[in-house]
Structures are given as structure tokens and as C-alpha cells.
Design a protein around this motif. Structure first.
Motif, PDB file in Angstrom:
ATOM      1  N   GLU A 315       1.910   7.948   6.295  1.00 39.78           N
ATOM      2  CA  GLU A 315       1.770   6.714   5.519  1.00 39.78           C
ATOM      3  C   GLU A 315       3.109   6.089   5.148  1.00 39.78           C
ATOM      4  O   GLU A 315       3.236   4.873   5.045  1.00 39.78           O
ATOM      5  CB  GLU A 315       0.959   6.978   4.247  1.00 39.78           C
ATOM      6  CG  GLU A 315      -0.510   7.291   4.523  1.00 39.78           C
ATOM      7  CD  GLU A 315      -1.296   7.435   3.240  1.00 39.78           C
ATOM      8  OE1 GLU A 315      -0.718   7.228   2.159  1.00 39.78           O
ATOM      9  OE2 GLU A 315      -2.496   7.773   3.315  1.00 39.78           O
ATOM     10  N   SER A 316       4.116   6.898   4.946  1.00 37.88           N
ATOM     11  CA  SER A 316       5.425   6.359   4.543  1.00 37.88           C
ATOM     12  C   SER A 316       6.198   5.750   5.706  1.00 37.88           C
ATOM     13  O   SER A 316       7.238   5.128   5.503  1.00 37.88           O
ATOM     14  CB  SER A 316       6.269   7.472   3.906  1.00 37.88           C
ATOM     15  OG  SER A 316       6.515   8.510   4.852  1.00 37.88           O
ATOM     16  N   SER A 319       4.679   0.010   6.600  1.00 36.57           N
ATOM     17  CA  SER A 319       4.044  -0.811   5.579  1.00 36.57           C
ATOM     18  C   SER A 319       3.985  -2.237   6.090  1.00 36.57           C
ATOM     19  O   SER A 319       4.826  -2.651   6.909  1.00 36.57           O
ATOM     20  CB  SER A 319       4.814  -0.763   4.251  1.00 36.57           C
ATOM     21  OG  SER A 319       6.109  -1.311   4.405  1.00 36.57           O
TER      22      SER A 319
END
Length: 417
Positions: A315-316, A319
């Protein structure tokens, strides 16, 4: 002052937009835009306009009061408005040296010393103007018809109405806006409610007869890829290259749905800018679609693609920021709100101009103004080849644009008397 002299007068002021100052939030982004606005304010005053307001942003507004007395109980005449932008595109920043050519067919030599030629083989629509006077440059700059042709057409229309007070009209408002060429900044800063118009028209782009009442629903995407740096000698199993993540993301966009593969009403994803290194890369994209549903589908697709990549890389690692830029003006011209289109059709017909409605594959001030509550389709200026040293403006087309403005004003009054 005749309309040609008026236009040439305006072209002598360099109003090239400044991308650097615009990015810094400065408006107007160039001194020339304020210089032109100040000149127009003086001319509006000399014509007897009222409520002339020039703001420090170079947004200029003025009012031509109605010359029809209000009748008790009668439906008031709607206030019609017209918009043009002060700036010219940053593709060329040189001063404009315009010239008039009596076109007899074939190529037009713009600059013999530099061997710059406007070629009929490359611009075959020139054949439509044989025997006409055409305004061109010396090949070292833009002509500035985008959008000084619009300014000249609007100002000439006001001059005609003031010189012929027997022509009945309601209240007419005009506005000249800065920095359209970089994100419609003037329109975004414009106070529609305070302006007080009921509907309006921009004059921007397009050959004689063309008319715009639909354009993109437009949005932006900024995708950030975060990798993990490591020295190549010990990178195995550790290095996560954000540049390669970005390339993989791009490869999963729908094939063929890019500007270079689409036309008409076909939407696209435009990979516009990418910068970074193995540790961090930022990708910027434009998203465009004519339909609201198609636009929402495209934005959802990008969000889902980002979410899927996050599951793959962590997830990091990714974005995404999705933002709306402007809506299709057609969204504001549906049903009972379509009357500005009907008035324009009649104005074209009265001037024996065949209307050609075209979808604009881009944004214009009217899209922002419409979204703010002021329905605002677009009338032609008559010019060709905007943003190019080969920009040209047939004089008859420029006069026709002004004639259409006058007829729109007259029809608006006739329909509501």
C-alpha cells in the motif's frame, strides 16, 4: 475605428501568458495583459459603457444599459454577456508584426528573408478565402487572433450599437479575462453572481460558422510511486524501482485511448509528465471524456488500478490523487437552458452563415462559467491555426463574428418584448 484597425491595434500589445508566473499564482501572469485591459477600459469609457471595473487581476467588466424601457408586468429582457480572453499562448513569445494580404490563391509568403511560407498544400482551407483579405504574421510570432479577434469583434459590436441607438436591445455585459491559456485561470477567478448576467457566449477559436456547445468533462490524476533504494551490489530482494512501477502502471492503461489515437467524441488518458528516480516517481495525467458517465468510469478505473497495484507492491508503494478540472458545457445547456443555442442558431441564419456545431476537444472559459451557473456556449472568431506562426484571420470572418454578436443581442430583445 474600423474592426481591422481595432484588431491590429490590439495585436501590437504583447500579451503572451507566462507559465512560470502562472504556476506561482500570479494573475495576470504578464504585464501586457494588464496593459491591454487598461486600453480596453479607456475605449469602453469612450463608447459610453457603464459600470466599468478593472480589477488588479486584469479582469475587466462593463455594461451597455438597455435602451428599451421596462413595461410593468412584462417579462424582463434577459441580460446577455460576451467574453474574450486577454492572453495569447506561450508557444511563441515574440511581438506580433501583423500584415494584410489580399489572397489570390496558392501559398502566402510570410517572411521572404526567413523563407517562411503559409502553404496551401498544408492548409487547404485557404482555398475558401480566395479574393479575400487575410490577416497574417511575418512568421516569427503568433497572430494573436486567439483571442484578440474576439476582443475586436465584441468591441466593434458595442461601437455599432452605440452609433445606432434606434436598434432596440436589453442590458448587455462584457468581460475580458486573463490567463485562459493556462488552466482557464481568469474564468475560475471570475465572480459570476456579481456579474449579474443571465447567459453568455465566449468567442474563442474556430473558423466561420463553427459553434461549440459541448466539450470535455476534464480531470487530473497525480500518481506517486514510492520505491526502496539500495546499492546495486546488494540490491537483490531489496530494491524497489519506482520508475519501473510507473512504467508498469502506464502499460496497464487501455491501449489506443490516448490523444494521438482519438478524435471526435472519443475520450482518453493522457500521460502528460513523469519525473523521479528509483526511490520516488511522480506521474501526472489528464483524463477526458464527453459524457459524464464515461468520465466517472475513467476516474474509477484509475482508482481501481491504483488499488490493485497497491495490493501487488504494498500500500505504501503507490498513491493517487484524482481531481475534477471542469465539466462539459453541454451539462449546463440541457432542456429549458438550451435557449442560448437557439438564439445563436437564429443569429447565424440571419447572417446567412451555416452553423457547424463541433465538439471542442479541449477546455475554454465558457466551460468554467457554465459550471458556475452562467450558460455559455462559444461563437467563432473566424481564425485558423491557433498557437502557430501560421495563424491567420480572414477579414470577412472577423466581421461576421461581430455581426453575429449584434444579432444575438437583437434577438434576445425581440424574443422578450
Amino acid at each position: 475605428m474600423n474592426i481591422v484597425d481595432r484588431f491590429l491595434h490590439y495585436t501590437r500589445i504583447n500579451t503572451t501568458t507566462s507559465r512560470e508566473k502562472g504556476a506561482a499564482g500570479i494573475m495576470p501572469s504578464s504585464d501586457g495583459q494588464m496593459e491591454l485591459a487598461q486600453l480596453l477600459a479607456k475605449e469602453l469609457d469612450a463608447l459610453g459603457m457603464e459600470n466599468i471595473v478593472l480589477r488588479d487581476t486584469a479582469i475587466l467588466t462593463a455594461t451597455l444599459p438597455a435602451n428599451i424601457p421596462s413595461v410593468q408586468g412584462a417579462k424582463p429582457i434577459p441580460t446577455v454577456s460576451f467574453f474574450a480572453h486577454l492572453d495569447t499562448s506561450a508557444e511563441q513569445a515574440n511581438d506580433t508584426h501583423a500584415q494584410i494580404v489580399c489572397y489570390q490563391g496558392g501559398d502566402i509568403c510570410l517572411n521572404s528573408a526567413l523563407d517562411i511560407v503559409l502553404k496551401e498544400s498544408e492548409f487547404p482551407e485557404l482555398a475558401n478565402y480566395v479574393g479575400d483579405d487575410i490577416l497574417v504574421t511575418d512568421g516569427t510570432s503568433l497572430l494573436g487572433a486567439d483571442d484578440k479577434a474576439a476582443i475586436a469583434a465584441i468591441m466593434h459590436a458595442l461601437q455599432v450599437l452605440k452609433a445606432n441607438p434606434e436598434v432596440p436591445h436589453g442590458t448587455v455585459k462584457v468581460a475580458f479575462l486573463p490567463d485562459e491559456e493556462q488552466g482557464l485561470r481568469g474564468a475560475k477567478a471570475f465572480d459570476v453572481e456579481g456579474f449579474g448576467a443571465d447567459f453568455g457566449y465566449t468567442l474563442d477559436c474556430c473558423g466561420i460558422g463553427e459553434f461549440v456547445h459541448e466539450n470535455w468533462n476534464a480531470g487530473n490524476a497525480v500518481v506517486t510511486f514510492t520505491g526502496q533504494s539500495a546499492h546495486p551490489m546488494s540490491a537483490k530482494g531489496k530494491l524497489k524501482n519506482s520508475l519501473l512501477m510507473a512504467h508498469q502502471f502506464i502499460s496497464m492503461l487501455p491501449a489506443g485511448e490516448a490523444p494521438q489515437y482519438t478524435d471526435g467524441r472519443e475520450g482518453y488518458y493522457w500521460v502528460k509528465e513523469m519525473a523521479g528516480n528509483s526511490a520516488k516517481t511522480i506521474l501526472k495525467m489528464d483524463i477526458r471524456d464527453f459524457s459524464q458517465e464515461g468520465y466517472r468510469d475513467r476516474m474509477r478505473f484509475l482508482q481501481n488500478l491504483s488499488d490493485s497495484c497497491g495490493k501487488l507492491w504494498g500500500e505504501s508503494a503507490i498513491s493517487i490523487q484524482l481531481d475534477d478540472r471542469y465539466e462539459n458545457v453541454a451539462n449546463s445547456l440541457e432542456g429549458e437552458a438550451s435557449f442560448p443555442i437557439d438564439i445563436a442558431k437564429e443569429a447565424y441564419a440571419r447572417n446567412v452563415i451555416a452553423m457547424k456545431a463541433i465538439p471542442m476537444r479541449g477546455g475554454y472559459d465558457g466551460a468554467v462559467l457554465s459550471q458556475k451557473g452562467l450558460p455559455c456556449p462559444n461563437i467563432f472568431t473566424g481564425a485558423h491555426n491557433f498557437h502557430s506562426i501560421y495563424e491567420y484571420l480572414p477579414v470577412k470572418s472577423l466581421q461576421a463574428a461581430s455581426d453575429v454578436v449584434i444579432e444575438v443581442i437583437k434577438i434576445t430583445a425581440e424574443r422578450h418584448q
